[in-house]
Design a protein around this motif. Structure first.
Motif, mmCIF file in Angstrom:
data_model
loop_
_atom_site.group_PDB
_atom_site.id
_atom_site.type_symbol
_atom_site.label_atom_id
_atom_site.label_comp_id
_atom_site.label_asym_id
_atom_site.label_seq_id
_atom_site.Cartn_x
_atom_site.Cartn_y
_atom_site.Cartn_z
ATOM 1 N N GLU A 19 0.805 -1.116 -0.156
ATOM 2 C CA GLU A 19 0.075 0.039 0.067
ATOM 3 C C GLU A 19 0.922 1.168 0.066
ATOM 4 O OE1 GLU A 19 -2.553 -0.169 3.285
ATOM 5 O OE2 GLU A 19 -3.784 -1.823 2.443
ATOM 6 N N ASP A 20 0.450 2.278 -0.791
ATOM 7 C CA ASP A 20 1.427 3.628 -1.242
ATOM 8 C C ASP A 20 2.681 3.122 -1.150
ATOM 9 O OD1 ASP A 20 -1.166 4.737 -0.618
ATOM 10 O OD2 ASP A 20 -0.926 4.738 1.684
ATOM 11 N N VAL A 36 4.960 7.272 -6.828
ATOM 12 C CA VAL A 36 4.143 5.825 -6.627
ATOM 13 C C VAL A 36 4.493 4.588 -7.505
ATOM 14 C CG1 VAL A 36 1.838 5.089 -6.054
ATOM 15 C CG2 VAL A 36 2.568 7.434 -5.463
#
Length: 343
Positions: A19-20, A36
């Motif tokens: 995540e992220d 990202v």
């Protein structure tokens, strides 16, 4: 991961790792701003290879699920594909099956975000009279009579000539790269020979366990080795030295013995595997089809059968001897030194 029965707790932990997720790269000596990452696995993470292989395995299982489009491997089983990481080889007995399997592979791979690299995908046909093209998304794939898989050259005739030529070139390159070592006066001959065996000879004989060795192939390999040894000993034309003296001074054996030792050592290792192992099954596999009229070609399997027969050994007896490592080492040593198998 649900498909493989992994507990939800571990799945959640891995999900949190991704995540992220952001990355930075060095460009012109400077670290870029974080960006990202939404696809792929984490570079350098120990879990990444396992996660990737799970995806590939899931794709291949879905591709060949309820399928009977491979080549006849055992009486009740067909071999559909050969996979190593992202190198996938699809096998089919009929051309229409190959096309259908490739299409299913593309569809299943795209569901996970993976795509087939068309430029690196080729088609090789063996004993195929049909001239229909294999296509990927409407584009015809290139046909070839040989390709490289896991470092070995596979050709349509099933021989080892192309692979041997490739190994000789790679061994020559490795030898030339280490030329400062061969010309060094600070290193002893013993050290140079050890480096030669591990860095040049090992490159030359990679995959030799499965070669269909002929006198021509043996001659090419021996010529390559002799040329290297003469350079290490600084023997230049027109100086003369017999091959026997050359091998004695460098503590070498004829290349045919090295190949035979590697081959029978690998056979013993394979025979100790479970009966359902694919490599173990390959030793007893008989390809489909009819052979052409005329004298049959010498094959790898025929060569080991003739060597065993010359030593007055049957294949069942060899299978029994291979189960004991110490006993098998004696078998291999006797075969390579005297030309006969002894316990």
């Amino acid at each position: 991961m649900h498909h493989y029965g992994i507990p939800q707790k571990f799945i959640n932990i891995i999900q949190h790792l991704y995540e992220d997720s952001t990355c930075q790269v060095i460009h012109n000596g400077k670290l870029t701003s974080p960006f990202v990452v939404k696809t792929g696995v984490r570079q350098g993470c120990m879990l990444s290879p396992t996660i990737f292989l799970m995806v590939i395995d899931w794709i291949m299982r879905r591709t060949t699920m309820d399928s009977n489009t491979g080549i006849q491997w055992t009486f009740a089983k067909q071999l559909e594909d050969l996979d190593f990481a992202d190198d996938v080889g699809l096998l089919s007995h009929k051309q229409q099956h190959a096309q259908a399997k490739l299409t299913r592979l593309r569809e299943e791979a795209e569901k996970t975000g993976l795509k087939i690299n068309r430029q690196k995908t080729e088609v090789m046909k063996m004993n195929n009279k049909q001239n229909l093209p294999i296509q990927l998304q409407g584009e015809t794939l290139k046909e070839t009579d040989h390709f490289t898989y896991l470092g070995s050259v596979i050709s349509t005739d099933g021989g080892a000539d192309d692979d041997v030529k490739s190994r000789i070139n790679k061994a020559r390159h490795a030898f030339n790269t280490l030329r400062p070592i061969w010309n060094s006066k600070a290193l002893s001959l013993r050290s140079k020979i050890r480096i030669f065996n591990t860095n040049v000879k090992a490159v030359l004989l990679y995959g030799s366990e499965t070669w269909r060795v002929t006198n021509t192939i043996t001659g090419k390999l021996q010529t390559s080795v002799n040329r290297c040894l003469r350079h290490i000993l600084n023997i230049r034309w027109p100086e003369k030295i017999s091959n026997a003296d050359l091998w004695k001074r460098t503590n070498q054996k004829p290349i045919s013995q090295d190949v035979k030792k590697r081959k029978w050592g690998w056979i013993g290792h394979t025979l100790r595997k479970p009966n359902d192992n694919i490599t173990r099954q390959a030793l007893d596999w008989n390809p489909q089809g009819k052979r052409k009229v005329g004298r049959p070609k010498q094959t790898w399997k025929r060569s080991i059968e003739s060597e065993a027969k010359a030593a007055d050994r049957t294949w069942p007896r060899l299978k029994g001897a291979a189960q004991n490592r110490v006993r098998w080492r004696g078998v291999v040593a006797a075969l390579c030194s005297t030309g006969s198998l002894q316990e």
